[in-house]
Design an enzyme around this catalytic site. Structure first.
Site, PDB file in Angstrom:
ATOM      1  N   ARG A 107       0.853  -1.199   0.000  1.00 51.93           N
ATOM      2  CA  ARG A 107       0.000   0.000   0.000  1.00 51.93           C
ATOM      3  C   ARG A 107       0.888   1.248   0.000  1.00 51.93           C
ATOM      4  NH1 ARG A 107      -4.722   0.668  -1.609  1.00 51.93           N
ATOM      5  NH2 ARG A 107      -5.565  -1.036  -0.339  1.00 51.93           N
ATOM      6  N   GLN A 139     -13.075 -12.780  -8.606  1.00 46.77           N
ATOM      7  CA  GLN A 139     -11.997 -13.447  -7.854  1.00 46.77           C
ATOM      8  C   GLN A 139     -10.615 -12.962  -8.285  1.00 46.77           C
ATOM      9  OE1 GLN A 139     -12.940 -15.263  -5.277  1.00 46.77           O
ATOM     10  NE2 GLN A 139     -15.011 -14.733  -5.984  1.00 46.77           N
ATOM     11  N   ARG A 145       1.598  -6.897  -9.792  1.00 46.43           N
ATOM     12  CA  ARG A 145       2.069  -6.256  -8.545  1.00 46.43           C
ATOM     13  C   ARG A 145       2.201  -7.230  -7.382  1.00 46.43           C
ATOM     14  NH1 ARG A 145      -2.629  -2.735  -5.470  1.00 46.43           N
ATOM     15  NH2 ARG A 145      -4.345  -4.211  -5.703  1.00 46.43           N
ATOM     16  N   HIS A 185       0.893   3.266 -10.430  1.00 42.78           N
ATOM     17  CA  HIS A 185      -0.116   3.777  -9.485  1.00 42.78           C
ATOM     18  C   HIS A 185       0.572   4.514  -8.321  1.00 42.78           C
ATOM     19  CE1 HIS A 185      -3.431   3.579  -6.574  1.00 42.78           C
ATOM     20  NE2 HIS A 185      -4.195   2.891  -7.366  1.00 42.78           N
ATOM     21  N   ASP A 236     -11.650  10.061  -6.797  1.00 38.20           N
ATOM     22  CA  ASP A 236     -11.236   8.873  -7.552  1.00 38.20           C
ATOM     23  C   ASP A 236     -11.627   9.142  -9.003  1.00 38.20           C
ATOM     24  OD1 ASP A 236     -11.634   5.261  -7.003  1.00 38.20           O
ATOM     25  OD2 ASP A 236     -10.474   6.436  -8.472  1.00 38.20           O
ATOM     26  N   GLU A 239      -1.586   8.937 -11.084  1.00 38.98           N
ATOM     27  CA  GLU A 239      -1.190   7.691 -11.733  1.00 38.98           C
ATOM     28  C   GLU A 239      -1.014   7.872 -13.241  1.00 38.98           C
ATOM     29  OE1 GLU A 239      -4.093   4.737 -10.398  1.00 38.98           O
ATOM     30  OE2 GLU A 239      -4.401   6.003  -8.614  1.00 38.98           O
TER      31      GLU A 239
HETATM   32  O1  TA6 Z   1      -6.447   4.149  -8.774  1.00 36.72           O
HETATM   33  C1  TA6 Z   1      -7.515   4.370  -7.890  1.00 36.72           C
HETATM   34  C2  TA6 Z   1      -8.089   3.023  -7.483  1.00 36.72           C
HETATM   35  O2  TA6 Z   1      -8.552   2.302  -8.610  1.00 36.72           O
HETATM   36  C3  TA6 Z   1      -9.190   3.263  -6.450  1.00 36.72           C
HETATM   37  O3  TA6 Z   1     -10.468   2.988  -6.976  1.00 36.72           O
HETATM   38  C4  TA6 Z   1      -8.800   2.317  -5.305  1.00 36.72           C
HETATM   39  O4  TA6 Z   1      -9.354   1.031  -5.509  1.00 36.72           O
HETATM   40  C5  TA6 Z   1      -7.279   2.325  -5.458  1.00 36.72           C
HETATM   41  O5  TA6 Z   1      -7.073   2.224  -6.856  1.00 36.72           O
HETATM   42  C6  TA6 Z   1      -6.547   1.291  -4.649  1.00 36.72           C
HETATM   43  O6  TA6 Z   1      -6.731   0.030  -5.206  1.00 36.72           O
HETATM   44  P1  TA6 Z   1      -6.109  -1.220  -4.383  1.00 36.72           P
HETATM   45  O7  TA6 Z   1      -6.499  -2.433  -5.156  1.00 36.72           O
HETATM   46  O8  TA6 Z   1      -4.635  -1.007  -4.331  1.00 36.72           O
HETATM   47  O9  TA6 Z   1      -6.728  -1.125  -3.016  1.00 36.72           O
END
Ligand code: TA6
Length: 298
Positions: free
Chosen positions: A72, A90, A98, A168, A213, A272
């Site tokens: 994270r 799923q 990643r 990201h 978002d 991103e």
């Molecule tokens: O890039 C934004 C996003 O798609 C949000 O909708 C949120 O889900 C974020 O990515 C984090 O995604 P993750 O799968 O890392 O929790």
């Protein structure tokens, strides 16, 4: 569990591989220009700090740091799909890249020039079980006073394939209530907080007052985070990317994420570099595509 041994070869004194107690193989980079770190799990850059500056990347203090789990923060590599996979609840969010172990193709450079690491991921039975295509992906990480990340995807197979991708990036900021982002003025976006409704930014810099978002399609803009709290500006230039995604979970979403501290949301902002949705890439047999994010202090 993939054995982390023998460790790949680094560059004495400036690029060193080591294994964390939880089994992550990490590469630590330190020159007079900057310091950086990445894990082979997910080809995940977790740290970048130009000499004399504060770290540019955010990593949650609650993040998983174990093989096979998403980290994270830092720069998650989203491939070959973005977000939830349509029709497959799923499937891992943001693709399998990643959370998969990448290999080291090369580590080159010097104290004077900085360090470039190239990590590689090729299709396997496990990836084909998720996504029935052969591919070769490389992440080139160039660490100087700037951080240049290039995600290269090759199609070695006989048929075209379509993929999404995103770097990201979680940026470290002082307080999301105080920062602004320039470069997106007047741009159209899909608001995922409003069921994907199409909106358009006004002429003023983007400010944040709640969960944000947004996917900006057909967008090649250079974005700048203006952070009065440091103070500093972080510039994100890009090539080969036609989607920009902006995300801050704000209070409720932050509280709902087990790998994210409830009070961490003001200290991070994702800008991103991506190709998602209508900007997804169709790669012909034998073709190669590159997407680059160049991150630097302004
Ligand atoms: O890039 C934004 C996003 O798609 C949000 O909708 C949120 O889900 C974020 O990515 C984090 O995604 P993750 O799968 O890392 O929790």
């Amino acid at each position: 569990m993939i054995s982390p041994y023998p460790l790949p070869t680094g560059l004495p004194g400036i690029a060193t591989f080591f294994v964390t107690p939880d089994g992550l193989v990490r590469l630590g980079i330190a020159t007079h220009l900057s310091t950086a770190a990445l894990t082979l799990n997910g080809a995940h850059v977790t740290h970048f700090q130009p000499h004399g500056a504060s770290p540019l990347l955010f990593v949650s203090g609650s993040s998983h740091l174990t093989p096979g789990r998403p980290i994270r923060g830092g720069v998650p590599v989203c491939f070959p799909w973005f977000g939830a996979r349509a029709g497959d609840p799923q499937a891992p969010a943001h693709g399998f890249a990643r959370t998969t172990q990448w290999a080291v193709e090369s580590v080159t450079g010097s104290e004077e020039t900085g360090v470039t690491a190239v990590l590689i991921l090729t299709s396997t039975e496990a990836t084909r079980a998720f996504w029935p295509h052969d591919f070769t992906a490389r992440l080139r990480v160039e660490v100087t006073r700037e951080l240049r990340l290039t995600l290269e995807v090759e199609n070695p197979g006989p048929d075209p394939f379509l993929f999404e991708e995103a770097l990201h990036t979680y940026f470290a900021i002082s307080d999301v209530n105080d920062v602004t982002v320039t470069g997106l003025e007047g741009a159209a976006y899909l608001d995922k907080v409003a069921a994907g409704a199409r909106q358009e930014l006004g002429p003023d810099p983007l400010r944040f007052t709640g969960e944000t978002d947004r996917i900006f399609p057909a967008n090649t803009a250079t974005c700048t985070i203006h952070d009065p709290g440091f103070p500093r500006r972080i510039v994100i230039e890009k090539t080969g990317s036609h989607s920009t995604v902006v995300w801050n979970p704000w209070i409720a979403k932050a509280a709902a994420m087990a790998d994210f501290g409830d009070r961490e949301w003001p200290q991070m902002l994702c800008i991103e570099t991506a190709n998602v949705g209508t900007d997804a890439i169709t790669l012909a047999p034998g073709a190669r595509h590159e997407m680059t994010a160049l991150i630097r202090l302004g």
